[in-house]
Design an enzyme around this catalytic site. Structure first.
Site, PDB file in Angstrom:
ATOM      1  N   HIS A  76      -2.822   3.369  -4.502  1.00  0.00           N
ATOM      2  CA  HIS A  76      -2.256   2.786  -3.278  1.00  0.00           C
ATOM      3  C   HIS A  76      -0.840   2.270  -3.540  1.00  0.00           C
ATOM      4  O   HIS A  76      -0.465   1.198  -3.043  1.00  0.00           O
ATOM      5  CB  HIS A  76      -3.147   1.639  -2.766  1.00  0.00           C
ATOM      6  CG  HIS A  76      -4.427   2.100  -2.138  1.00  0.00           C
ATOM      7  ND1 HIS A  76      -4.546   2.424  -0.808  1.00  0.00           N
ATOM      8  CD2 HIS A  76      -5.663   2.299  -2.659  1.00  0.00           C
ATOM      9  CE1 HIS A  76      -5.796   2.794  -0.532  1.00  0.00           C
ATOM     10  NE2 HIS A  76      -6.488   2.733  -1.648  1.00  0.00           N
ATOM     11  N   ASP A  91       0.866  -1.182   0.000  1.00  0.00           N
ATOM     12  CA  ASP A  91       0.000   0.000   0.000  1.00  0.00           C
ATOM     13  C   ASP A  91       0.900   1.229   0.000  1.00  0.00           C
ATOM     14  O   ASP A  91       2.136   1.101  -0.024  1.00  0.00           O
ATOM     15  CB  ASP A  91      -0.960  -0.025   1.212  1.00  0.00           C
ATOM     16  CG  ASP A  91      -2.319   0.577   0.835  1.00  0.00           C
ATOM     17  OD1 ASP A  91      -2.343   1.739   0.399  1.00  0.00           O
ATOM     18  OD2 ASP A  91      -3.341  -0.125   0.949  1.00  0.00           O
ATOM     19  N   GLU A 147      -9.794   3.137  -5.090  1.00  0.00           N
ATOM     20  CA  GLU A 147      -9.400   4.487  -4.689  1.00  0.00           C
ATOM     21  C   GLU A 147      -8.208   5.032  -5.472  1.00  0.00           C
ATOM     22  O   GLU A 147      -7.295   5.608  -4.892  1.00  0.00           O
ATOM     23  CB  GLU A 147      -9.087   4.508  -3.184  1.00  0.00           C
ATOM     24  CG  GLU A 147     -10.273   4.126  -2.332  1.00  0.00           C
ATOM     25  CD  GLU A 147      -9.957   4.122  -0.835  1.00  0.00           C
ATOM     26  OE1 GLU A 147     -10.730   4.738  -0.096  1.00  0.00           O
ATOM     27  OE2 GLU A 147      -8.972   3.486  -0.433  1.00  0.00           O
TER      28      GLU A 147
HETATM   29  C1  ACM Z   1     -10.762  -0.362   0.672  1.00  0.00           C
HETATM   30  O1  ACM Z   1     -11.217  -0.410   1.835  1.00  0.00           O
HETATM   31  N1  ACM Z   1     -10.134   0.700   0.233  1.00  0.00           N
HETATM   32  C2  ACM Z   1     -10.905  -1.482  -0.224  1.00  0.00           C
END
Ligand code: ACM
Ligand code: ZN
Length: 550
Positions: free
Chosen positions: A281, A201, A345
């Site tokens: 991410h 991440d 995201e």
């Molecule tokens: C997430 O909780 N961003 C998958």
């Protein structure tokens, strides 16, 4: 007269209590069918295990190992029925039906009989037997023999859903290989079969990739960590209000560690699904290899929570080569069918301003950045499929068009999962409520550790039905199951992982395993109270709201 009635009532109540059906079994998840039998099987060091078919040797070794570690027993394995003494026998059904996770377990004074078609089924039967074992052996005064007195049952069991998953974020905070194995033990105890390992991440890259050593030498480290909640400022610049601890933080798993964890999970019939996030991410990777971003960097591994603006450049062919080389090593390490490619995201600001990304949109005749994300995922999917594997991604992979073979993990509610099922794509349900175990489990925030927010108590988790009512019977077949997620921004150590996931993990196991008509929250809580003694023995730091009622 009154006295007689009272006495009758007392007797009547007593006989009802003595009825087999009233017995509270220490089993979680509750099996499909259980009949209480009025008999005791005495498991002693002299009990033999009759193994007719060697394919079950790994599970028999698992049972024997458990008995050795917990009670000091080392049972003899034989291939013929013993002439004297009691025994455990492993058998298979007369015909193959393909139900490899099902098992029957029945007992009397002399025999404890497992019937399983597949190794997974036998494993689940053994986990059930383990839950039926008393926590302590007793020493019989007359025979002078160590014994485990096991209440006889007749059990026919089968899982309700085929994807019974738990996730752990090891990027925001790192958990050692030994802690990850403990977590896998909890999954095994509750008959989960998927461990979703969130390995990368913005805040840390945690898996050794031999071709790109900077991913771990740089990407696994961050210079410090934000204290408490960030101000979530819109421009991405540090807010004056944000405080940092000044402590360098890092850690990663070597490929040898990964293999060890995968094998450990396999022994417990748990498939490990690694998650390699893209296109968003990804700041920790870009801190190590900034050439695969839109701006060229330089970057630092994120030190705060939230989502970085910087993402992989979708206009640069070398980005795809970089990711394919990474995935090639990942695929070699994880034997399961699925590779999780994230997809959630991904902020689109950098792509909007990047000439290469804009050229890609024009060249590929894409409508916008959402379709560019779909192009990105579809291109990665082709590579993953060419290696014989499937991708799974968070529900944003629906935006701009779903890659042809993708499985969707629905986290922003259930709408993504419903849309995917209607498009005949496989779905794993993991909506924030009730599947995010980083949410508060009590409203008493004074006593609760800092959590991400939201309220997700045990009874909501228990009540969860992963199959949305709006799906037709045909569409519902695309719901593989569900998963609990443990994101670790505010979960800084393994004791907190235990606290946030237990006993919600136990409740979810029953939502995934037990038939709907057998679920009963009150009964679950009573079983959980008994089961909590096992958690105590395992030194698990579980949340006690189900006892304290707070
Ligand atoms: C997430 O909780 N961003 C998958
Ligand atoms: Zn770009």
């Amino acid at each position: 007269m009154k006295k007689t009635v009272t006495l009758l009532l007392v007797l009547c109540a007593f006989s009802i209590l003595a009825q087999p059906s009233q017995k509270l079994l220490p089993l979680i998840p509750l099996p499909k069918e259980v009949k209480y039998l009025d008999d005791i099987f005495n498991l002693t060091p002299k009990t033999k295990i009759v193994l007719v078919n060697d394919i079950f040797k790994p599970e028999v070794d698992y049972l024997n190992n458990y008995l050795k570690i917990n009670y000091g027993f080392d049972l003899k394995i034989v291939s013929d029925l013993p002439k004297e003494g009691n025994y455990i026998i492993i058998t298979q059904p007369d015909f193959e039906a393909g139900f490899l996770e099902n098992y029957d377990l029945t007992m009397n004074q002399n025999q404890l009989i497992f019937i399983a078609e597949g190794n997974a089924g036998l494993f689940y039967g053994i986990e059930t037997l383990i839950q039926l074992m008393p926590l302590e052996k007793i020493v019989d005064g007359v025979l002078g023999e160590s014994q485990l007195k096991i209440q006889c049952e007749d059990i026919k069991d089968a899982p309700h859903y085929q994807w019974r998953g738990m996730h752990l974020d090891c990027s925001r905070h790192f958990f050692s290989k030994e802690e990850v194995k403990k977590y896998i033990n909890y999954l095994a105890m509750y008959k989960f079969n998927v461990f979703h390992w969130h390995l990368v991440d913005d805040q840390g890259w945690r898996i050794e990739i031999k071709k790109y050593p900077l991913l771990t030498s740089i990407g696994s480290q961050r210079k410090e960590t934000i204290v408490g909640k960030p101000a979530w400022d819109k421009d991405g610049k540090p807010s004056k209000d944000d405080k940092y601890d000044g402590n360098p933080y890092g850690g990663f798993y070597t490929q040898e560690d990964i293999k060890e964890v995968v094998t450990y999970a396999q022994t417990r019939h748990i498939t490990v699904v690694p998650e390699i996030e893209m296109p968003g991410h990804s700041l920790a990777a870009l801190a190590a290899y900034p050439q695969y971003s839109c701006t060229g960097g330089p970057f630092e591994t994120y030190t705060k929570w939230g989502v970085s603006d910087d993402v992989y450049c979708a206009g640069n062919d070398s980005t795809f080569l970089f990711l394919q080389n990474i995935l090639s090593e990942v695929i070699d390490l994880f034997p399961g069918k699925y590779i999780h490619i994230g997809g959630d995201e991904c902020l689109k600001g950098r792509w909007k301003a990047c000439p290469k990304c804009q050229k890609r949109i024009a060249d590929e005749k894409l409508k916008d950045e959402n379709e560019l994300q779909s192009y990105f995922i579809t291109r990665i999917e082709k590579y993953v499929n060419s290696k014989g594997k499937q991708i799974i991604g968070w529900d944003e992979i629906l935006d701009g068009g779903l890659a042809p073979n993708a499985t969707v993990m629905s986290w922003r509610g259930t709408a993504g999962g419903i849309a995917a099922a209607k498009q005949k794509h496989m779905v794993v349900m993991t909506p924030g409520k009730p599947c995010y175990f980083d949410h508060y489990q009590s409203k008493d925030k004074k006593t609760e550790p800092l959590a991400i927010g939201g309220f997700n108590p045990l009874d909501s988790v228990y009540a969860y039905n992963p199959t949305p009512k709006s799906l037709s019977e045909e569409e519902a077949k695309f719901i593989l199951g569900a998963q609990g997620n443990v994101w670790t921004e505010y979960i800084t150590n393994f004791s907190s992982v235990q606290y946030m996931s237990m006993p919600r993990m136990a409740a979810l196991s029953e939502a995934l395993w037990t038939p709907l008509d057998k679920k009963n929250y009150k009964n679950f809580i009573e079983r959980l109270k008994i089961h909590s003694r096992t958690l105590d023995k395992m030194n698990v730091n579980y949340a006690k709201h189900f006892i304290n009622k707070k």
